[in-house]
Scaffold this motif. Structure first.
Motif, PDB file in Angstrom:
ATOM      1  N   TYR A   1      30.599  53.052  40.627  1.00 28.60           N
ATOM      2  CA  TYR A   1      30.186  51.812  39.976  1.00 28.60           C
ATOM      3  C   TYR A   1      28.718  51.878  39.591  1.00 28.60           C
ATOM      4  O   TYR A   1      27.889  52.357  40.354  1.00 28.60           O
ATOM      5  CB  TYR A   1      30.432  50.618  40.908  1.00 28.60           C
ATOM      6  N   LYS A   2      28.403  51.351  38.402  1.00 32.28           N
ATOM      7  CA  LYS A   2      27.000  51.290  37.995  1.00 32.28           C
ATOM      8  C   LYS A   2      26.305  50.088  38.620  1.00 32.28           C
ATOM      9  O   LYS A   2      25.090  50.082  38.779  1.00 32.28           O
ATOM     10  CB  LYS A   2      26.893  51.266  36.469  1.00 32.28           C
ATOM     11  N   SER A   3      27.092  49.063  38.958  1.00 35.84           N
ATOM     12  CA  SER A   3      26.543  47.934  39.726  1.00 35.84           C
ATOM     13  C   SER A   3      27.473  47.637  40.884  1.00 35.84           C
ATOM     14  O   SER A   3      28.411  46.835  40.759  1.00 35.84           O
ATOM     15  CB  SER A   3      26.370  46.681  38.854  1.00 35.84           C
ATOM     16  N   PHE A   4      27.221  48.271  42.024  1.00 38.55           N
ATOM     17  CA  PHE A   4      28.021  47.957  43.202  1.00 38.55           C
ATOM     18  C   PHE A   4      27.711  46.544  43.677  1.00 38.55           C
ATOM     19  O   PHE A   4      28.565  45.885  44.269  1.00 38.55           O
ATOM     20  CB  PHE A   4      27.775  48.967  44.315  1.00 38.55           C
ATOM     21  N   ARG A   5      26.497  46.060  43.387  1.00 34.88           N
ATOM     22  CA  ARG A   5      26.178  44.670  43.721  1.00 34.88           C
ATOM     23  C   ARG A   5      27.134  43.717  43.011  1.00 34.88           C
ATOM     24  O   ARG A   5      27.689  42.796  43.625  1.00 34.88           O
ATOM     25  CB  ARG A   5      24.741  44.334  43.312  1.00 34.88           C
ATOM     26  N   ALA A   6      27.339  43.916  41.712  1.00 39.57           N
ATOM     27  CA  ALA A   6      28.230  43.034  40.957  1.00 39.57           C
ATOM     28  C   ALA A   6      29.649  43.106  41.505  1.00 39.57           C
ATOM     29  O   ALA A   6      30.349  42.084  41.604  1.00 39.57           O
ATOM     30  CB  ALA A   6      28.206  43.398  39.476  1.00 39.57           C
ATOM     31  N   LEU A   7      30.096  44.298  41.879  1.00 39.16           N
ATOM     32  CA  LEU A   7      31.430  44.439  42.469  1.00 39.16           C
ATOM     33  C   LEU A   7      31.539  43.628  43.750  1.00 39.16           C
ATOM     34  O   LEU A   7      32.546  42.944  43.980  1.00 39.16           O
ATOM     35  CB  LEU A   7      31.721  45.908  42.752  1.00 39.16           C
ATOM     36  N   ALA A   8      30.506  43.693  44.596  1.00 45.61           N
ATOM     37  CA  ALA A   8      30.539  42.961  45.865  1.00 45.61           C
ATOM     38  C   ALA A   8      30.695  41.464  45.633  1.00 45.61           C
ATOM     39  O   ALA A   8      31.455  40.788  46.342  1.00 45.61           O
ATOM     40  CB  ALA A   8      29.278  43.249  46.674  1.00 45.61           C
ATOM     41  N   TRP A   9      29.988  40.919  44.639  1.00 45.37           N
ATOM     42  CA  TRP A   9      30.112  39.497  44.343  1.00 45.37           C
ATOM     43  C   TRP A   9      31.511  39.159  43.836  1.00 45.37           C
ATOM     44  O   TRP A   9      32.025  38.069  44.095  1.00 45.37           O
ATOM     45  CB  TRP A   9      29.056  39.058  43.336  1.00 45.37           C
ATOM     46  N   LYS A  10      32.133  40.076  43.090  1.00 50.17           N
ATOM     47  CA  LYS A  10      33.489  39.829  42.594  1.00 50.17           C
ATOM     48  C   LYS A  10      34.479  39.666  43.735  1.00 50.17           C
ATOM     49  O   LYS A  10      35.487  38.969  43.604  1.00 50.17           O
ATOM     50  CB  LYS A  10      33.949  40.978  41.693  1.00 50.17           C
ATOM     51  N   TYR A  11      34.208  40.331  44.856  1.00 48.58           N
ATOM     52  CA  TYR A  11      35.123  40.284  45.989  1.00 48.58           C
ATOM     53  C   TYR A  11      34.496  39.592  47.192  1.00 48.58           C
ATOM     54  O   TYR A  11      34.683  39.993  48.335  1.00 48.58           O
ATOM     55  CB  TYR A  11      35.588  41.698  46.343  1.00 48.58           C
ATOM     56  N   THR A  12      33.755  38.540  46.916  1.00 51.24           N
ATOM     57  CA  THR A  12      33.199  37.701  47.982  1.00 51.24           C
ATOM     58  C   THR A  12      34.041  36.446  48.189  1.00 51.24           C
ATOM     59  O   THR A  12      34.029  35.852  49.252  1.00 51.24           O
ATOM     60  CB  THR A  12      31.734  37.341  47.676  1.00 51.24           C
ATOM     61  N   GLY A  13      34.804  36.059  47.212  1.00 51.88           N
ATOM     62  CA  GLY A  13      35.648  34.873  47.329  1.00 51.88           C
ATOM     63  C   GLY A  13      35.920  34.304  45.958  1.00 51.88           C
ATOM     64  O   GLY A  13      35.036  33.713  45.340  1.00 51.88           O
ATOM     65  N   TYR A  14      37.130  34.495  45.456  1.00 51.57           N
ATOM     66  CA  TYR A  14      37.439  34.106  44.078  1.00 51.57           C
ATOM     67  C   TYR A  14      37.247  32.608  43.859  1.00 51.57           C
ATOM     68  O   TYR A  14      36.898  32.171  42.759  1.00 51.57           O
ATOM     69  CB  TYR A  14      38.877  34.501  43.726  1.00 51.57           C
ATOM     70  N   ASP A  15      37.464  31.818  44.905  1.00 43.86           N
ATOM     71  CA  ASP A  15      37.401  30.369  44.731  1.00 43.86           C
ATOM     72  C   ASP A  15      35.975  29.827  44.768  1.00 43.86           C
ATOM     73  O   ASP A  15      35.757  28.632  44.576  1.00 43.86           O
ATOM     74  CB  ASP A  15      38.236  29.656  45.796  1.00 43.86           C
ATOM     75  N   ARG A  16      34.960  30.678  44.999  1.00 40.79           N
ATOM     76  CA  ARG A  16      33.591  30.169  45.017  1.00 40.79           C
ATOM     77  C   ARG A  16      32.609  31.085  44.292  1.00 40.79           C
ATOM     78  O   ARG A  16      31.409  30.794  44.264  1.00 40.79           O
ATOM     79  CB  ARG A  16      33.118  29.898  46.440  1.00 40.79           C
ATOM     80  N   CYS A  17      33.080  32.181  43.710  1.00 44.82           N
ATOM     81  CA  CYS A  17      32.178  33.142  43.059  1.00 44.82           C
ATOM     82  C   CYS A  17      32.607  33.387  41.612  1.00 44.82           C
ATOM     83  O   CYS A  17      33.545  32.776  41.108  1.00 44.82           O
ATOM     84  CB  CYS A  17      32.173  34.461  43.829  1.00 44.82           C
ATOM     85  N   ASN A  18      31.904  34.284  40.955  1.00 40.21           N
ATOM     86  CA  ASN A  18      32.188  34.706  39.585  1.00 40.21           C
ATOM     87  C   ASN A  18      32.024  33.543  38.605  1.00 40.21           C
ATOM     88  O   ASN A  18      30.980  32.917  38.551  1.00 40.21           O
ATOM     89  CB  ASN A  18      33.565  35.347  39.484  1.00 40.21           C
ATOM     90  N   LEU A  19      33.100  33.211  37.871  1.00 40.53           N
ATOM     91  CA  LEU A  19      33.072  32.084  36.918  1.00 40.53           C
ATOM     92  C   LEU A  19      34.300  31.212  37.184  1.00 40.53           C
ATOM     93  O   LEU A  19      35.154  31.019  36.320  1.00 40.53           O
ATOM     94  CB  LEU A  19      33.092  32.612  35.475  1.00 40.53           C
ATOM     95  N   PHE A  20      34.401  30.681  38.402  1.00 39.76           N
ATOM     96  CA  PHE A  20      35.646  30.031  38.806  1.00 39.76           C
ATOM     97  C   PHE A  20      35.921  28.718  38.074  1.00 39.76           C
ATOM     98  O   PHE A  20      37.001  28.169  38.158  1.00 39.76           O
ATOM     99  CB  PHE A  20      35.672  29.795  40.324  1.00 39.76           C
TER     100      PHE A  20
END
Length: 447
Positions: A223-242
């Motif tokens: 991954y070029k941004s492992f940070r971004a990946l971590a946020w994607k799998y922190t909780g779909y109901d409270r992260c990303n663009l829910f």
């Protein structure tokens, strides 16, 4: 007089809350006069000799000395030092010891740069004394979360207990990652929602450009941004663009539409008389408003706390918070502010960006977000019939066109990279950097 006013505000915050009162809270934060830009700048805290996580003891001493030098007030939580503040500016420790500088909003990018340079120089000098390096990088490059102690702030301990139950990479997000956040004023309800939606549309492509965390655990990842990946799998109901209700709808949204998304997120805790009452995701805030919990009734203060425990890429608070960028060197961090300023401070620029990206729906943005985490900008955006590099370049060009002449050069570096079809991580990869020590030595030359 001030004590009386504070007492009245506290009484209002403690009253049972309705959705209309939450809307009024956001309206009360609409700004008049000149619009300002804020910056929150995180860096990874490492021991300079072995690149292991910095010890809390040293970080707290750095905070204490910084506060003395600048006559700032220490911030204490659970009897430990977690930061210092002065008015609207602060320094603080994130859950894994990442060090954040939060700057008072300014009208001028030059003023932000001056402030950031001033404080980073002081902290870097203190860091040298304690053999600590503050790394402008999106993730801890050597140590993974099982070997990173969490800062003993009660909020962090509650999050660390609950979030891994809903997102497998939540511990990575909390203990390893560092980012750049840009904050922007809004002048009305319509303005706030338009800015939130515009930044949300842009988010995957901006994430891809600022990807800056390809090395984790001492080795190159996929991954070029492992940070971004971590946020994607922190909780779909409270992260990303829910808040898909805002992304997919075109007309007539307001604060209520954003609130409807936030109140459907499970709750972590509330505070009463200085005590934390943990809810462990058992109810949503909507449930809390309708039925209460035990003997507690939902208040505006509860909503404000709850909304701060949701983590979308773009968040509405007393400003628009845009949060989806890996930590960067200072030049790139300022370009984040410049990019959004050029677009969000100009209705013509906002219209151009919306027109460019309007074929995309919520699900398209989510797919592009995952692609950006893995590939940076090296992928196709099928709905636009364009490569992500070209999408990002157009966004940056729109911004530069509308920025004041004396601020356009903040985007020259990013545009050069985009014209050469590179994101930030591509520079690291092209230099053949594959391990922690090489990465840290390289970052010293560009910070």
């Amino acid at each position: 007089m001030q004590n009386t006013l504070k007492s009245e505000i506290e009484k209002i915050l403690a009253l049972p809350v309705t959705k209309r009162e939450i809307e009024e809270y956001y309206r009360s934060n609409c700004k008049k006069g000149e619009l300002k830009v804020g910056l929150e700048y995180e860096r990874v805290s490492l021991d300079s000799r072995a690149y292991e996580p910095a010890e809390y003891r040293c970080l707290s001493e750095i905070i204490r000395n910084f506060a003395l030098m600048n006559e700032w007030e220490l911030v204490i939580d659970s009897n430990i030092i977690i930061g210092a503040k002065d008015g609207f500016s602060s320094i603080s420790l994130e859950p894994g010891g990442q060090f954040e500088i939060s700057l008072e909003p300014k009208s001028s990018l030059d003023d932000i740069l001056e402030n950031l340079n001033h404080y980073t120089r002081q902290l870097d000098k203190l860091g040298e004394f304690y053999n600590i390096t503050f790394l402008p990088y999106g993730i801890n490059p050597k140590t993974t979360y099982p070997d990173i102690n969490i800062i003993k702030k009660k909020r962090y301990e509650i999050m660390a207990d609950y979030l891994p139950k809903t997102g497998k990479l939540a511990p990575v997000m909390m203990r390893e990652t560092a980012g750049v956040q840009a904050n922007f004023d809004y002048v009305s309800e319509d303005d706030a929602i338009l800015k939130l939606k515009t930044a949300a549309y842009m988010s995957p492509f901006v994430t891809g450009f600022y990807a800056n965390s390809p090395i984790r655990g001492g080795e190159l990842t996929k991954y070029k941004s492992f940070r971004a990946l971590a946020w994607k799998y922190t909780g779909y109901d409270r992260c990303n663009l829910f808040y898909s209700n805002l992304i997919n709808s075109r007309m007539g949204q307001g604060f209520e539409d954003y609130i409807n998304a936030i109140i459907n997120v499970p709750m972590l805790y509330i505070q009463r008389n200085g005590r934390n009452i943990e809810l462990e995701g058992k109810i949503t805030f909507k449930d809390f408003m309708q039925r209460g919990y035990m003997n507690y009734t939902a208040t505006l203060e509860d909503y404000i706390l709850h909304s701060s425990l949701t983590f979308p890429d773009v968040r509405l608070k007393n400003c628009i918070e845009i949060r989806n960028h890996d930590s960067q060197n200072i030049s790139n961090a300022l370009s984040v502010c410049a990019l959004y300023k050029g677009i969000l401070h100009n209705k013509e620029a906002t219209a151009e960006v919306i027109n460019l990206l309007k074929p995309l729906r919520h699900e398209d943005l989510e797919v592009s977000g995952l692609n950006s985490a893995k590939y940076g900008l090296n992928y196709m955006v099928n709905k636009l019939n364009m490569g992500a590099y070209d999408v990002a370049r157009k966004i940056f060009e729109i911004s530069r066109k509308y920025l004041p002449d004396n601020e356009k050069d903040y985007l020259d570096g990013p545009l050069w990279l985009l014209q050469n079809r590179k994101c930030v991580a591509d520079i690291i990869l092209e230099k053949g950097i594959r391990d922690t020590s090489s990465l840290c030595e390289y970052l010293k030359t560009v910070s």
